[in-house]
Design an enzyme around this catalytic site. Sequence first.
Site, mmCIF file in Angstrom:
data_model
loop_
_atom_site.group_PDB
_atom_site.id
_atom_site.type_symbol
_atom_site.label_atom_id
_atom_site.label_comp_id
_atom_site.label_asym_id
_atom_site.label_seq_id
_atom_site.Cartn_x
_atom_site.Cartn_y
_atom_site.Cartn_z
ATOM 1 N N GLU A 209 0.813 -1.224 0.000
ATOM 2 C CA GLU A 209 0.000 0.000 0.000
ATOM 3 C C GLU A 209 0.842 1.269 0.000
ATOM 4 O OE1 GLU A 209 -3.731 2.050 2.484
ATOM 5 O OE2 GLU A 209 -2.859 0.148 3.139
ATOM 6 N N LYS A 226 -8.662 -0.890 0.915
ATOM 7 C CA LYS A 226 -9.783 -1.226 1.798
ATOM 8 C C LYS A 226 -10.593 -2.311 1.107
ATOM 9 C CE LYS A 226 -9.607 0.417 5.739
ATOM 10 N NZ LYS A 226 -8.372 -0.363 5.839
#
Length: 414
Positions: A209, A226
């Site tokens: 990420e 997410k």
Amino acid sequence: MHTSAVKVSDVSYDGIQGTSTTKTAINLSCSQSIACTNIQLNRIHITSAGQAFETSSYCLNARGTADDHPSDNAKIHLVLCWDGLQTRRTDATTQWLDDTEKKLQGLKASAAKKFKVDRVQPAMHSPSEEGFVAEKSREQYMKDVEKCLKLIKDGESYELCLTTQMRKKIGQIDYLGLYLKLREKNPAPYAAWLNFSKENLCICCSSPERYLQLDGNGILEAKPIKGTIARGLTKEEDELKFQLQYNEKDQAENLMIVELLRNDLGRVCEPGSIHVPRLMDVESYAAVHTMVSTIQGKKLPKMSPVDCVRAAFPGGSMRGAPKLRPMELLDAIENSSRAIYSGSIGFFSYNQTFDLNIVIRTIVIHDGEASIGGGGAIVALSNPESEYEEMILKTGAPVNTVFEFQKESISDYE
């Protein structure tokens, strides 16, 4: 070994300044998908202070280093060595280029091709079965999820990113070897290895990420993750990744963080420049599929790189929404400080650019003890048992890496 030739020639690049021998780099987008390292010598035209000159450059595929995560938009890195405004290369420059060529050609081929076919089976054992002691039991973690659900129902927050940690005494081991094992099992684009020998501290990070990037054109980019689901062991099972994009709960998690980061970037970007070029894309890694959104904006000229980081810190995907209240609530629920976990590792460059990750999928070793953090976003649609299983899934690669590396080390010793 499969190679793909990419030729870059007659490239014009303005604005380089300097009066002494300088080594710098230019990134160019490449529409081809390259499987492994390819190096080629080309001529680059550079304009500096109104004068033009040529220099030689090596072109190295961005995925030329082992274990980098593959991308559809590969980049070509141009390593330049030039002498101020001189138009002739000196003997020293030529020698440096020759030495660089030898080093680059000696690099191992990228693991990108292998990555596409290798999948890591999700952990079949709990961390406790592999020697890790969790700060909170399954029952305690599920109770914490229920606390978060109540806070959300009461209107205290929309989304809370609950985390916990697990620890294991591992003694003195080869820290670099452990990191390389982690890269092998869980290749990731924002991986990092930090070793502080005097403090007996080492950080082995395989993060997928990006927290925040500022490029040379003043474009800020955040790529929050997410939504996570395990990879399947067969091609048919692996198609379950598309459930992420159509799952109401995962969509809610992702969209709330997108809106949060749009607001964060809006504090340091030009009005009207914030946009979302990719919303809820699925990215696949060795053990999991993840849902990723991309938020971009044009930085205001008066804002410094540090201003940009301060505006969006800590990473939205690790705190929840809105910004401040979730941090207060989570501080009361979680047992201990997260430390570097859920923080950021990266670089700031002399040319005012930076690229920073979110510290997840990470093993932190301090005084002979390994700790691994994991968690997930809690929204109104969350189920306590499912949230616990997701937390275990996310810690699977680091936990298995420690277990397997220790096992291999014992076998080598014997």
